[in-house]
Design an enzyme around this catalytic site. Structure first.
Site, PDB file in Angstrom:
ATOM      1  N   TRP A   1      79.306 -58.771  59.762  1.00  0.00           N
ATOM      2  CA  TRP A   1      79.986 -59.554  60.772  1.00  0.00           C
ATOM      3  C   TRP A   1      79.161 -60.930  60.921  1.00  0.00           C
ATOM      4  O   TRP A   1      79.906 -62.081  61.281  1.00  0.00           O
ATOM      5  CB  TRP A   1      80.046 -58.981  62.163  1.00  0.00           C
ATOM      6  CG  TRP A   1      81.354 -58.129  61.854  1.00  0.00           C
ATOM      7  CD1 TRP A   1      81.357 -56.783  61.711  1.00  0.00           C
ATOM      8  CD2 TRP A   1      82.696 -58.340  62.231  1.00  0.00           C
ATOM      9  NE1 TRP A   1      82.676 -56.322  61.554  1.00  0.00           N
ATOM     10  CE2 TRP A   1      83.312 -57.628  61.860  1.00  0.00           C
ATOM     11  CE3 TRP A   1      83.342 -59.703  62.523  1.00  0.00           C
ATOM     12  CZ2 TRP A   1      84.768 -57.419  61.903  1.00  0.00           C
ATOM     13  CZ3 TRP A   1      84.404 -60.030  62.325  1.00  0.00           C
ATOM     14  CH2 TRP A   1      85.453 -58.654  62.125  1.00  0.00           C
ATOM     15  N   GLU A   2      77.691 -60.901  60.899  1.00  0.00           N
ATOM     16  CA  GLU A   2      77.164 -62.358  60.816  1.00  0.00           C
ATOM     17  C   GLU A   2      77.752 -63.140  59.613  1.00  0.00           C
ATOM     18  O   GLU A   2      77.949 -64.351  59.930  1.00  0.00           O
ATOM     19  CB  GLU A   2      75.462 -62.045  60.666  1.00  0.00           C
ATOM     20  CG  GLU A   2      74.801 -61.681  61.845  1.00  0.00           C
ATOM     21  CD  GLU A   2      73.383 -61.507  61.410  1.00  0.00           C
ATOM     22  OE1 GLU A   2      72.600 -62.741  60.991  1.00  0.00           O
ATOM     23  OE2 GLU A   2      72.797 -60.598  61.223  1.00  0.00           O
ATOM     24  N   GLY A   3      78.000 -62.421  58.606  1.00  0.00           N
ATOM     25  CA  GLY A   3      78.631 -63.217  57.161  1.00  0.00           C
ATOM     26  C   GLY A   3      79.758 -63.673  57.625  1.00  0.00           C
ATOM     27  O   GLY A   3      80.388 -64.906  57.495  1.00  0.00           O
TER      28      GLY A   3
END
EC number: 3.6.1.6
Length: 552
Positions: free
Chosen positions: A173-175
Site C-alpha cells: 500500500w505504500e507503493g
C-alpha cells in the site's frame, strides 16, 4: 371623510403587504447564498507517516466541486512552504513503552491544529499510518501501541480520530499510495476531451499513467498500471478505484505493485559485506580488496555476529558492477520463474509480460540521490553517462575526493555519501537493468525528487484514496440546494399574483380619490388650469410615496 378613509385603507394595505414581500426577499437572499457558500467551503485532513526513524506530519486541504471529478487535494501552505514536521525516534521504539505513544504525537497534533480553523477541527480526519518499523516489532507490542493511540489520541486533539484510521499498512500500500501521488502531481488523472467523430459531443478519456520505482534503504517498491487486456494474474495485482462512484470506470486502475524487502541500498551494502567476508575467509586475512570503494579508502566493518574486517578500496567500478549483479539473483526461485518462457523480477517474482522499458517510469529516493548528489546526473536516465562518471569518480584517490569536497565540488553530498557512492551507483543501475530488465539504451526512465516544485510523498496518495468518497457528500448537498431553490422560486408565482392584485387595488383607489378631489376643486373654482391641476396631483402623489416609503 371619504378621501381620508380610502387613503387610510391604502396605507394600511401597503403596511401589511410590503413587509411580507421584503421579509421573503431577505430570507431568500440570506439563506440560499449561505448554503451555496457552505458547499464551497474548505475541508482539511491530517496524516502521519510513522516510519522506522521518525514520524512525519502532513496537513492537506481541499474544496470538492463535483462528484464526476477526482477530489483536488493540496498541502496547506504556511510561509510559502507546505506544513510538515518530523519528530524522532520512530513509533516502533514505543513498543516497550506503549503508554507514551499518544503523548509522543502531541506536538504533531498541536501543530496541525494551529493551521486548521477551530470550527473545522471536529470534521478533520486524522490518519496514523505506520510502516516498516512497526511491522518488525512483536505482535503484542504492535497491538499495545495501536491501542494506546486509539484510546488516548482523541483526548489530546479536537480533530476527528477514528480507530480504523490508526493502523499498520503493508508495503504494497505504500507503493499504491506513492503511485497515486506521482500521477496526481503530474496531472495524469485529469480527464481529457476527445471527439470520436466530427460534430459529436466530446467524450471523456483518461491519460496514460506513469510507473514508479522507489529505492529506499531496506526495500525497493514498484508500481505501474496494467492494460485492461492484460490477463496477467498475481497476488501483486491490485484493482483500485479513485472515484467516488463504483459504477464509474473512469478512475478505476489495475496495478502491478509489490515491495522487494532486502533490496534497498543499505540492505544491499549489508549483503555485499557478507559476500566480502566469505571471500576473506578463503584468503585467511583481515583486509580485503574492495572494488566498490574509491582508491585507498579504508573502512572497518563489524558484522552482526561480531566479526571484524577491513575493506580497502581499489576503485575498479566495472568489476564492482559485476559483483553487485551476483547479489540480485537468488539461489532458489519459484518453479514459475525457472520456466524459460516466464518473466520474473530478480529471478524470483513473476511479472507481467509488458516491458518496463516501454513505460514512462519515475525513480525516487536513492535513484535521485545516487545520480544527482555526486554525479549531477539526476533527471532523464543515461546509463552510459552514469557508468562513465562513476568510473571516473571511483578511480580517484580518497584523499583527492576529500580535497575536492573541501573545495565544494560536491556541495550536495556529505562524507557518507562520498564513501558509498561507488557501491550505490552499481546497486541502483543493477537493480534497474538486471532486477527489473529495463533496457540500458531504450527506456523512458528518469529520476526525480520533486514534481511541480513539490516533494512527492505517499501521504498525499493516501489522503486522495481515503477521501475519494468525500464529493458524494457535497453532491447530495448540492441536490438539496437545488431543490431548495426550486421551492423558493415556486413561492414567487403567488407573490407576483398578489402584487398584481395590490397594484390594481391601488389604481382603483387612486382613480376614485382623484375624481373626488377634482369634484371638490371644481365646486370651489372652475377656472383652474390643467397645469395647476397636474401640479397638485403630482405633489399629492409625492406625499403618498413618501408616506409609503416609511413602511418599506
Amino acid at each position: 371623510m371619504r378621501v381620508s378613509l380610502r387613503f387610510t385603507i391604502l396605507a394600511v394595505s401597503a403596511m401589511i403587504f410590503f413587509p411580507v414581500i421584503v421579509f421573503i426577499y431577505v430570507v431568500e437572499a440570506h439563506t440560499s447564498p449561505k448554503v451555496i457558500a457552505d458547499d464551497q467551503e474548505r475541508s482539511y485532513g491530517v496524516i502521519c507517516d510513522a516510519g522506522s526513524t521518525g514520524t512525519r506530519l502532513f496537513v492537506y486541504n481541499w474544496i470538492s466541486t463535483s462528484d464526476s471529478e477526482l477530489i483536488q487535494i493540496e498541502p496547506v501552505i504556511y510561509d510559502n512552504k507546505p506544513v510538515m514536521k518530523k519528530i524522532s525516534p520512530g513509533l516502533s521504539t514505543f513498543g516497550t513503552k506503549p503508554a507514551q505513544a499518544a503523548e509522543y504525537l502531541r506536538p504533531l497534533m498541536e501543530l496541525a491544529e494551529r493551521h486548521i480553523p477551530e470550527e473545522k477541527r471536529p470534521y478533520t480526519p486524522v490518519f496514523i499510518f505506520a510502516t516498516a518499523g512497526m511491522r518488525l516489532i512483536p505482535d503484542e507490542q504492535k497491538e499495545a501501541v495501536l491501542k494506546n493511540l486509539r484510546n488516548k489520541l482523541p483526548k489530546i486533539t479536537s480533530m476527528q480520530v477514528l480507530k480504523e484510521h490508526i493502523r499498520i499498512i503493508e508495503g504494497k500500500w505504500e507503493g499504491i499510495y506513492s503511485w497515486i501521488a506521482v500521477n496526481y502531481a503530474l496531472g495524469k488523472f485529469n480527464k481529457t476531451a476527445t471527439l470520436d467523430f466530427p460534430g459529436t459531443s466530446p467524450a471523456h478519456a483518461r491519460q496514460k499513467t506513469v510507473g514508479m520505482i522507489d529505492m529506499g534503504g531496506a526495500s525497493a517498491q514498484i508500481a505501474f498500471e496494467l492494460p485492461d487486456t492484460d490477463s496477467f494474474s498475481s497476488i501483486n495485482v491490485e484493482n483500485i478505484n479513485l472515484g467516488c462512484r463504483e459504477d464509474d470506470s473512469l478512475f478505476k486502475y489495475k496495478l502491478f505493485v509489490t515491495t522487494f524487502l532486502g533490496y534497498g541500498v543499505n540492505e544491499g551494502i549489508r549483503k555485499y559485506e557478507h559476500m566480502l567476508l566469505s571471500k576473506l575467509k578463503d584468503q585467511n586475512g583481515t583486509v580485503i580488496q574492495d572494488d566498490c570503494m574509491p582508491l585507498n579508502l579504508h573502512k572497518t566493518v563489524t558484522l552482526e555476529n561480531g566479526e571484524n574486517f577491513v575493506r580497502r578500496g581499489t576503485g575498479n567500478w566495472n568489476t564492482c558492477s559485476n559483483e553487485v549483479k551476483k547479489l540480485l539473483n537468488p539461489e532458489s526461485s519459484s518453479e514459475v520463474c525457472k520456466a524459460e518462457a516466464a518473466k520474473c523480477y530478480f529471478g524470483a517474482v513473476p511479472a507481467p509480460s509488458i516491458p518496463l522499458s516501454n513505460i514512462e517510469m519515475y525513480g525516487f529516493s536513492e535513484y535521485w540521490y545516487s545520480t544527482h548528489d555526486v554525479l549531477g546526473l539526476g533527471g532523464q536516465y543515461d546509463a552510459e553517462n552514469i557508468a562513465k562518471k562513476t568510473q571516473q569518480y571511483c578511480s580517484k584517490r580518497w584523499s583527492t575526493i576529500q580535497a575536492e569536497s573541501k573545495k565544494q565540488l560536491y556541495p550536495r553530498a556529505d562524507e557518507e555519501r562520498l564513501r558509498t557512492q561507488c557501491f550505490k551507483s552499481a546497486w541502483i543501475t543493477s537493480v534497474l537493468h538486471d532486477g527489473f530488465s529495463v533496457d540500458k539504451t531504450h527506456n523512458k526512465f528518469q529520476s526525480v525528487s520533486t514534481i511541480a516544485g513539490q516533494e512527492v510523498q505517499w501521504a498525499l496518495g493516501a489522503m486522495i484514496y481515503h477521501m475519494r468518497f468525500f464529493p458524494l457528500r457535497d453532491s447530495s448537498r448540492n441536490l438539496i440546494v437545488k431543490e431548495t431553490h426550486s421551492s423558493s422560486e415556486s413561492l414567487w408565482a403567488p407573490l407576483f399574483f398578489l402584487s398584481a392584485v395590490f397594484c390594481l387595488f391601488v389604481l382603483v383607489c387612486a382613480k376614485e380619490q382623484s375624481v373626488l378631489c377634482f369634484d371638490d376643486k371644481r365646486r370651489s373654482s372652475f377656472g383652474m388650469s390643467r397645469s395647476q391641476y397636474s401640479y397638485k396631483m403630482l405633489k399629492e402623489n409625492r406625499t403618498s410615496s413618501s408616506f409609503l416609503e416609511n413602511f418599506a
